[in-house]
Design a protein around this motif. Sequence first.
Motif, PDB file in Angstrom:
ATOM      1  N   ASN A   1       0.799  -1.228   0.000  1.00  0.00           N
ATOM      2  CA  ASN A   1       0.000   0.000   0.000  1.00  0.00           C
ATOM      3  C   ASN A   1       0.830   1.276   0.000  1.00  0.00           C
ATOM      4  OD1 ASN A   1      -2.379  -1.484  -0.043  1.00  0.00           O
ATOM      5  ND2 ASN A   1      -2.618  -1.445   2.158  1.00  0.00           N
ATOM      6  N   THR A   2       2.091   1.178  -0.448  1.00  0.00           N
ATOM      7  CA  THR A   2       2.901   2.389  -0.576  1.00  0.00           C
ATOM      8  C   THR A   2       3.409   2.519  -2.010  1.00  0.00           C
ATOM      9  OG1 THR A   2       4.973   1.298   0.080  1.00  0.00           O
ATOM     10  CG2 THR A   2       3.654   2.305   1.844  1.00  0.00           C
ATOM     11  N   LEU A   3       3.825   3.727  -2.350  1.00  0.00           N
ATOM     12  CA  LEU A   3       4.433   3.999  -3.648  1.00  0.00           C
ATOM     13  C   LEU A   3       5.942   3.939  -3.500  1.00  0.00           C
ATOM     14  CD1 LEU A   3       2.276   7.099  -4.674  1.00  0.00           C
ATOM     15  CD2 LEU A   3       2.026   4.750  -5.519  1.00  0.00           C
ATOM     16  N   VAL A   4       6.615   3.544  -4.583  1.00  0.00           N
ATOM     17  CA  VAL A   4       8.072   3.495  -4.541  1.00  0.00           C
ATOM     18  C   VAL A   4       8.639   3.790  -5.923  1.00  0.00           C
ATOM     19  CG1 VAL A   4       8.251   0.993  -4.987  1.00  0.00           C
ATOM     20  CG2 VAL A   4      10.077   2.162  -3.738  1.00  0.00           C
ATOM     21  N   CYS A   5       9.747   4.503  -5.943  1.00  0.00           N
ATOM     22  CA  CYS A   5      10.559   4.711  -7.140  1.00  0.00           C
ATOM     23  C   CYS A   5      11.824   5.421  -6.681  1.00  0.00           C
ATOM     24  CB  CYS A   5       9.830   5.539  -8.213  1.00  0.00           C
ATOM     25  SG  CYS A   5       9.582   7.278  -7.823  1.00  0.00           S
ATOM     26  N   SER A   6      12.789   5.500  -7.572  1.00  0.00           N
ATOM     27  CA  SER A   6      13.935   6.361  -7.312  1.00  0.00           C
ATOM     28  C   SER A   6      13.494   7.755  -7.749  1.00  0.00           C
ATOM     29  CB  SER A   6      15.158   5.897  -8.101  1.00  0.00           C
ATOM     30  OG  SER A   6      16.213   6.807  -7.919  1.00  0.00           O
TER      31      SER A   6
ATOM     32  N   PRO B   1      20.038   8.823 -14.696  1.00  0.00           N
ATOM     33  CA  PRO B   1      20.332   7.546 -14.027  1.00  0.00           C
ATOM     34  C   PRO B   1      20.208   7.666 -12.509  1.00  0.00           C
ATOM     35  CG  PRO B   1      21.957   7.983 -15.726  1.00  0.00           C
ATOM     36  CD  PRO B   1      21.130   9.243 -15.593  1.00  0.00           C
ATOM     37  N   SER B   2      19.694   6.638 -11.892  1.00  0.00           N
ATOM     38  CA  SER B   2      19.485   6.622 -10.450  1.00  0.00           C
ATOM     39  C   SER B   2      20.807   6.421  -9.716  1.00  0.00           C
ATOM     40  CB  SER B   2      18.528   5.496 -10.073  1.00  0.00           C
ATOM     41  OG  SER B   2      18.403   5.398  -8.670  1.00  0.00           O
ATOM     42  N   GLU B   3      20.925   7.071  -8.575  1.00  0.00           N
ATOM     43  CA  GLU B   3      22.049   6.809  -7.674  1.00  0.00           C
ATOM     44  C   GLU B   3      21.683   5.725  -6.664  1.00  0.00           C
ATOM     45  OE1 GLU B   3      24.705  10.229  -6.589  1.00  0.00           O
ATOM     46  OE2 GLU B   3      22.799  11.290  -6.852  1.00  0.00           O
ATOM     47  N   TYR B   4      20.408   5.368  -6.617  1.00  0.00           N
ATOM     48  CA  TYR B   4      19.912   4.428  -5.626  1.00  0.00           C
ATOM     49  C   TYR B   4      19.589   3.072  -6.235  1.00  0.00           C
ATOM     50  CZ  TYR B   4      19.231   8.731  -3.009  1.00  0.00           C
ATOM     51  OH  TYR B   4      19.426   9.932  -2.382  1.00  0.00           O
ATOM     52  N   CYS B   5      19.567   2.069  -5.382  1.00  0.00           N
ATOM     53  CA  CYS B   5      19.082   0.733  -5.724  1.00  0.00           C
ATOM     54  C   CYS B   5      17.781   0.499  -4.967  1.00  0.00           C
ATOM     55  CB  CYS B   5      20.081  -0.344  -5.298  1.00  0.00           C
ATOM     56  SG  CYS B   5      21.685  -0.234  -6.099  1.00  0.00           S
ATOM     57  N   ILE B   6      16.879  -0.253  -5.586  1.00  0.00           N
ATOM     58  CA  ILE B   6      15.665  -0.692  -4.903  1.00  0.00           C
ATOM     59  C   ILE B   6      15.632  -2.211  -5.002  1.00  0.00           C
ATOM     60  CG2 ILE B   6      13.155  -0.529  -4.755  1.00  0.00           C
ATOM     61  CD1 ILE B   6      13.333   2.159  -6.224  1.00  0.00           C
ATOM     62  N   GLN B   7      15.635  -2.876  -3.848  1.00  0.00           N
ATOM     63  CA  GLN B   7      15.781  -4.329  -3.796  1.00  0.00           C
ATOM     64  C   GLN B   7      14.674  -4.936  -2.939  1.00  0.00           C
ATOM     65  OE1 GLN B   7      19.195  -5.810  -1.608  1.00  0.00           O
ATOM     66  NE2 GLN B   7      19.477  -7.463  -3.084  1.00  0.00           N
ATOM     67  N   ALA B   8      14.136  -6.060  -3.394  1.00  0.00           N
ATOM     68  CA  ALA B   8      13.104  -6.768  -2.641  1.00  0.00           C
ATOM     69  C   ALA B   8      13.717  -7.476  -1.437  1.00  0.00           C
ATOM     70  CB  ALA B   8      12.395  -7.774  -3.531  1.00  0.00           C
ATOM     71  N   LEU B   9      13.100  -7.300  -0.274  1.00  0.00           N
ATOM     72  CA  LEU B   9      13.524  -8.003   0.933  1.00  0.00           C
ATOM     73  C   LEU B   9      12.742  -9.301   1.118  1.00  0.00           C
ATOM     74  CD1 LEU B   9      13.863  -5.008   3.408  1.00  0.00           C
ATOM     75  CD2 LEU B   9      15.656  -6.142   2.074  1.00  0.00           C
ATOM     76  N   ARG B  10      11.632  -9.399   0.424  1.00  0.00           N
ATOM     77  CA  ARG B  10      10.854 -10.635   0.356  1.00  0.00           C
ATOM     78  C   ARG B  10      10.065 -10.602  -0.949  1.00  0.00           C
ATOM     79  NH1 ARG B  10       6.970  -9.559   5.437  1.00  0.00           N
ATOM     80  NH2 ARG B  10       9.029  -9.657   6.321  1.00  0.00           N
ATOM     81  N   ARG B  11       9.383 -11.686  -1.255  1.00  0.00           N
ATOM     82  CA  ARG B  11       8.627 -11.738  -2.509  1.00  0.00           C
ATOM     83  C   ARG B  11       7.688 -10.537  -2.574  1.00  0.00           C
ATOM     84  NH1 ARG B  11       3.941 -13.380  -4.495  1.00  0.00           N
ATOM     85  NH2 ARG B  11       3.128 -14.040  -2.471  1.00  0.00           N
ATOM     86  N   SER B  12       7.728  -9.845  -3.703  1.00  0.00           N
ATOM     87  CA  SER B  12       6.952  -8.615  -3.835  1.00  0.00           C
ATOM     88  C   SER B  12       6.236  -8.567  -5.170  1.00  0.00           C
ATOM     89  CB  SER B  12       7.880  -7.387  -3.705  1.00  0.00           C
ATOM     90  OG  SER B  12       8.526  -7.369  -2.452  1.00  0.00           O
TER      91      SER B  12
END
Length: 197
Positions: free
Chosen positions: A87-92, A101-112
């Motif tokens: 129920n949240t929004l996410v992006c770099s 280009p993004s300076e950040y990484c977005i990684q799953a901590l569990r199945r998403s």
Amino acid sequence: MTSAPSAPDISAHALLAALLRQVPFLTAADIAAFLPLWRKRTSLKRGDFLLQAGQAEHHLYFVGEGTLRIYYPSRSEEICVGFAYANTLVCSFPSFVAGQPSEYCIQALRRSELIGISRTDFSAMVEAYPNFARFWRLELERAVVGRIEREIDLLLPEPERRLARLLARSPHLFQLIPKKYIASYLRMTPETLSRLR
């Protein structure tokens, strides 16, 4: 990682629709125009990346299920700067806005499971629908307040005060996020976090 502009995930769409219906000034027509634009469906396993540093962010995502971390990869460590969960929004965000280009990484901590809307479709929606322009402005204001709170956290020299502020603001994170990532977010060692807890 599976990513395709196929039929959207029904459950994520239903969650997003329910949240949007809670916004008093969004009409049924506004929501009906917005929902079909979330065409990108993404499934991530634990450890998969939604975005890696150096890639440009072209989508804003809504998390239907799962948890993710946003981090800055430095030579010496991975500095956690935020989290996303159902129920949240996410992006770099800097990359999404500027197309750089993004300076950040977005990684799953569990199945998403996520659904995404392209920057082009989102911008067109904000331009064409005044209620969505208002909604986005309010979301941005809330995000800025959150960033200021985060900056205050980082300026506090006492780790116990940083922890107390996070517990007061977002106690649910301790149920969702592994402690080592919360420790990184709080700029302390996992051992310090365990001792303070």
